[in-house]
Design a protein around this motif. Sequence first.
Motif, PDB file in Angstrom:
ATOM      1  N   SER A   1      21.726  38.719  39.592  1.00 44.38           N
ATOM      2  CA  SER A   1      20.848  37.756  40.251  1.00 44.38           C
ATOM      3  C   SER A   1      20.138  36.878  39.216  1.00 44.38           C
ATOM      4  CB  SER A   1      19.830  38.467  41.160  1.00 44.38           C
ATOM      5  OG  SER A   1      19.000  39.355  40.437  1.00 44.38           O
ATOM      6  N   LEU A   2      20.644  36.867  37.997  1.00 41.96           N
ATOM      7  CA  LEU A   2      20.102  36.040  36.918  1.00 41.96           C
ATOM      8  C   LEU A   2      20.194  34.568  37.307  1.00 41.96           C
ATOM      9  CD1 LEU A   2      22.130  37.862  34.127  1.00 41.96           C
ATOM     10  CD2 LEU A   2      19.797  38.412  34.876  1.00 41.96           C
ATOM     11  N   ASP A   3      19.139  33.828  37.128  1.00 41.70           N
ATOM     12  CA  ASP A   3      19.134  32.426  37.559  1.00 41.70           C
ATOM     13  C   ASP A   3      20.310  31.604  37.024  1.00 41.70           C
ATOM     14  OD1 ASP A   3      16.776  33.142  38.817  1.00 41.70           O
ATOM     15  OD2 ASP A   3      15.689  31.361  38.165  1.00 41.70           O
ATOM     16  N   PRO A   4      20.658  31.699  35.719  1.00 48.92           N
ATOM     17  CA  PRO A   4      21.701  30.806  35.207  1.00 48.92           C
ATOM     18  C   PRO A   4      23.122  31.145  35.645  1.00 48.92           C
ATOM     19  CG  PRO A   4      20.275  31.628  33.436  1.00 48.92           C
ATOM     20  CD  PRO A   4      20.025  32.466  34.634  1.00 48.92           C
ATOM     21  N   VAL A   5      23.389  32.383  36.023  1.00 48.52           N
ATOM     22  CA  VAL A   5      24.788  32.783  36.281  1.00 48.52           C
ATOM     23  C   VAL A   5      24.990  33.408  37.654  1.00 48.52           C
ATOM     24  CG1 VAL A   5      25.249  33.120  33.824  1.00 48.52           C
ATOM     25  CG2 VAL A   5      24.492  35.066  35.199  1.00 48.52           C
ATOM     26  N   SER A   6      23.994  33.326  38.520  1.00 48.85           N
ATOM     27  CA  SER A   6      24.125  33.925  39.845  1.00 48.85           C
ATOM     28  C   SER A   6      25.080  33.111  40.706  1.00 48.85           C
ATOM     29  CB  SER A   6      22.760  33.993  40.525  1.00 48.85           C
ATOM     30  OG  SER A   6      22.255  32.689  40.700  1.00 48.85           O
ATOM     31  N   CYS A   7      25.490  33.687  41.823  1.00 44.20           N
ATOM     32  CA  CYS A   7      26.378  33.009  42.771  1.00 44.20           C
ATOM     33  C   CYS A   7      25.617  32.665  44.044  1.00 44.20           C
ATOM     34  CB  CYS A   7      27.568  33.900  43.121  1.00 44.20           C
ATOM     35  SG  CYS A   7      28.646  34.272  41.734  1.00 44.20           S
ATOM     36  N   CYS A   8      25.945  31.518  44.602  1.00 45.44           N
ATOM     37  CA  CYS A   8      25.500  31.143  45.956  1.00 45.44           C
ATOM     38  C   CYS A   8      23.980  31.122  46.110  1.00 45.44           C
ATOM     39  CB  CYS A   8      26.106  32.089  46.988  1.00 45.44           C
ATOM     40  SG  CYS A   8      27.892  32.256  46.867  1.00 45.44           S
ATOM     41  N   GLY A   9      23.262  30.806  45.038  1.00 40.88           N
ATOM     42  CA  GLY A   9      21.813  30.720  45.133  1.00 40.88           C
ATOM     43  C   GLY A   9      21.094  32.046  45.219  1.00 40.88           C
ATOM     44  N   LEU A  10      21.807  33.148  44.985  1.00 41.67           N
ATOM     45  CA  LEU A  10      21.198  34.480  45.050  1.00 41.67           C
ATOM     46  C   LEU A  10      20.551  34.797  43.704  1.00 41.67           C
ATOM     47  CD1 LEU A  10      24.110  36.231  46.973  1.00 41.67           C
ATOM     48  CD2 LEU A  10      21.899  35.500  47.915  1.00 41.67           C
ATOM     49  N   THR A  11      19.431  34.136  43.434  1.00 39.47           N
ATOM     50  CA  THR A  11      18.798  34.160  42.120  1.00 39.47           C
ATOM     51  C   THR A  11      17.547  35.038  42.095  1.00 39.47           C
ATOM     52  OG1 THR A  11      17.357  32.280  42.613  1.00 39.47           O
ATOM     53  CG2 THR A  11      19.552  31.786  41.735  1.00 39.47           C
ATOM     54  N   ASP A  12      17.141  35.384  40.886  1.00 43.03           N
ATOM     55  CA  ASP A  12      15.874  36.091  40.716  1.00 43.03           C
ATOM     56  C   ASP A  12      14.712  35.265  41.255  1.00 43.03           C
ATOM     57  OD1 ASP A  12      16.865  38.402  39.496  1.00 43.03           O
ATOM     58  OD2 ASP A  12      16.694  37.574  37.480  1.00 43.03           O
ATOM     59  N   SER A  13      14.718  33.964  40.958  1.00 42.70           N
ATOM     60  CA  SER A  13      13.614  33.109  41.406  1.00 42.70           C
ATOM     61  C   SER A  13      13.496  33.128  42.917  1.00 42.70           C
ATOM     62  CB  SER A  13      13.823  31.676  40.910  1.00 42.70           C
ATOM     63  OG  SER A  13      13.737  31.614  39.506  1.00 42.70           O
ATOM     64  N   ALA A  14      14.626  33.030  43.606  1.00 45.17           N
ATOM     65  CA  ALA A  14      14.603  33.087  45.066  1.00 45.17           C
ATOM     66  C   ALA A  14      14.189  34.467  45.551  1.00 45.17           C
ATOM     67  CB  ALA A  14      15.969  32.717  45.626  1.00 45.17           C
ATOM     68  N   ALA A  15      14.596  35.510  44.825  1.00 38.36           N
ATOM     69  CA  ALA A  15      14.253  36.878  45.226  1.00 38.36           C
ATOM     70  C   ALA A  15      12.760  37.141  45.112  1.00 38.36           C
ATOM     71  CB  ALA A  15      15.034  37.887  44.387  1.00 38.36           C
ATOM     72  N   LEU A  16      12.111  36.549  44.126  1.00 34.85           N
ATOM     73  CA  LEU A  16      10.666  36.739  44.009  1.00 34.85           C
ATOM     74  C   LEU A  16       9.943  36.167  45.220  1.00 34.85           C
ATOM     75  CD1 LEU A  16      10.080  35.935  40.223  1.00 34.85           C
ATOM     76  CD2 LEU A  16      10.195  38.183  41.325  1.00 34.85           C
ATOM     77  N   ALA A  17      10.501  35.093  45.801  1.00 36.48           N
ATOM     78  CA  ALA A  17       9.897  34.484  46.979  1.00 36.48           C
ATOM     79  C   ALA A  17      10.267  35.218  48.260  1.00 36.48           C
ATOM     80  CB  ALA A  17      10.327  33.017  47.078  1.00 36.48           C
ATOM     81  N   ASP A  18      11.502  35.732  48.336  1.00 36.21           N
ATOM     82  CA  ASP A  18      11.980  36.402  49.545  1.00 36.21           C
ATOM     83  C   ASP A  18      13.009  37.464  49.150  1.00 36.21           C
ATOM     84  OD1 ASP A  18      12.866  37.228  52.017  1.00 36.21           O
ATOM     85  OD2 ASP A  18      13.294  35.215  52.785  1.00 36.21           O
ATOM     86  N   PRO A  19      12.551  38.630  48.733  1.00 32.38           N
ATOM     87  CA  PRO A  19      13.487  39.657  48.249  1.00 32.38           C
ATOM     88  C   PRO A  19      14.470  40.135  49.302  1.00 32.38           C
ATOM     89  CG  PRO A  19      11.261  40.544  48.427  1.00 32.38           C
ATOM     90  CD  PRO A  19      11.146  39.067  48.597  1.00 32.38           C
ATOM     91  N   ASP A  20      14.073  40.156  50.570  1.00 34.45           N
ATOM     92  CA  ASP A  20      14.997  40.577  51.623  1.00 34.45           C
ATOM     93  C   ASP A  20      16.208  39.645  51.696  1.00 34.45           C
ATOM     94  OD1 ASP A  20      13.603  42.821  52.557  1.00 34.45           O
ATOM     95  OD2 ASP A  20      12.368  41.615  53.893  1.00 34.45           O
ATOM     96  N   ALA A  21      15.970  38.356  51.499  1.00 37.14           N
ATOM     97  CA  ALA A  21      17.040  37.371  51.626  1.00 37.14           C
ATOM     98  C   ALA A  21      17.994  37.394  50.437  1.00 37.14           C
ATOM     99  CB  ALA A  21      16.444  35.970  51.766  1.00 37.14           C
ATOM    100  N   ILE A  22      17.581  37.970  49.330  1.00 41.67           N
ATOM    101  CA  ILE A  22      18.414  37.985  48.123  1.00 41.67           C
ATOM    102  C   ILE A  22      18.837  39.407  47.792  1.00 41.67           C
ATOM    103  CG2 ILE A  22      18.615  37.261  45.721  1.00 41.67           C
ATOM    104  CD1 ILE A  22      18.185  34.950  47.756  1.00 41.67           C
ATOM    105  N   TRP A  23      17.927  40.194  47.269  1.00 44.02           N
ATOM    106  CA  TRP A  23      18.274  41.562  46.886  1.00 44.02           C
ATOM    107  C   TRP A  23      18.627  42.409  48.109  1.00 44.02           C
ATOM    108  CZ3 TRP A  23      13.358  41.457  43.421  1.00 44.02           C
ATOM    109  CH2 TRP A  23      13.660  40.829  42.204  1.00 44.02           C
TER     110      TRP A  23
END
Length: 276
Positions: free
Chosen positions: A226-248
Motif C-alpha cells: 500500500s506504499l504510495d509510490p508503487v501501490s495499485c488502483c489507488g490503494l495507498t497508505d495516504s488513502a488508508a489513513l483517511a479510510d482504512p476500511d476502504a483500503i486495508w
Amino acid sequence: MKYIDHIADPSRPCAIAAHRGAWHQAPENSLAAIENAIAGGYDIVEVDIRQSADGVLFILHDDTLERMAGVDRIPEEMTIAEIASLRLRMADGGPDQPFTTETVPTLEQVLETVRGRIFVDLDIKHLELMSTVAAKVKEMGMEDQVDLKARADTPEALAWLARQSGIDGIPFMGQAFFRADSADQTAETVLSIKPFMCEAKFDRLETLADQHQRLREAGISLWVNSLDPVSCCGLTDSAALADPDAIWGRMMASGISVIQTDQPAALKAYIEARQR
C-alpha cells in the motif's frame, strides 16, 4: 518460528511489513529503523541491498547517497569504509531532514540485529547479486528468517530463476502482475514453482481476489504493497489513513495476508481494532 510457518499460519492476523524499517523516528534502512520495527511488534522488515566497490553487501535504497547522506555519489563505486563514514539523514531524508548518528549498515549487521527477532524481506537492487546475498544468508545461518524475491510471472522470469545458484533452502517470494485478461495464466506460472508467497500487483483488486483461493490452496500467501509510490488502483497508505476500511480492509477481505506499508503503526492499530 520459521518465516514460512509464520506466513502459512491460518490463525494469524494480516502480517505487517515495515517498508525500509519503521523510519518515522529514525533514518530509513538504518539499524535504528529496524529496531523500531521490532519494538513496534511488526512481522517483517523490508531492506534494500547493494554491494560496495570492495564487495561488501550494504543497505540503501537509492542509486546515489544524495537523499539519505547528502553526498551525490554512486555507492557501488565507493568502499564500505567510505560509505560507513557518512551519517544518515532522519526519516526519508532530503535536504530538510537533519543528520543523525546513524550510518549505512551492512547486510551482516542487519542480519545479526534481527536474529530471532523479526523476519526480513531482502529487496536486492541489482538481481545479479542474488546468489551472493544467498551465500551471506547461509553463512550466517539465517535461511529460516529471510526471503529472496524476483519476478515469477513469465517463462523468461522462470528461466532466469532456474539459472540462479545457491538460492535453494531460502524462502522465495515470486512477484507477479495479475491482469484480468491473463490472470489465470499468470497464476499457473506462479503455481509452477510454488513460492511460499507472491508479491502481487493487479489491474483491479477483484482480479487478484479471484485468484486467491487457488493460490492459497497451493500454500501461496498474497503480499500487496500500500506504499504510495508503487501501490495499485489507488490503494495507498495516504488513502488508508483517511479510510482504512476502504483500503486495508478491502485488501484483507480479498485474501491479502501481508501488507507492506510506510504506516505500520496505523496498520497495526487498525488490525487490532478489527480483532476486538
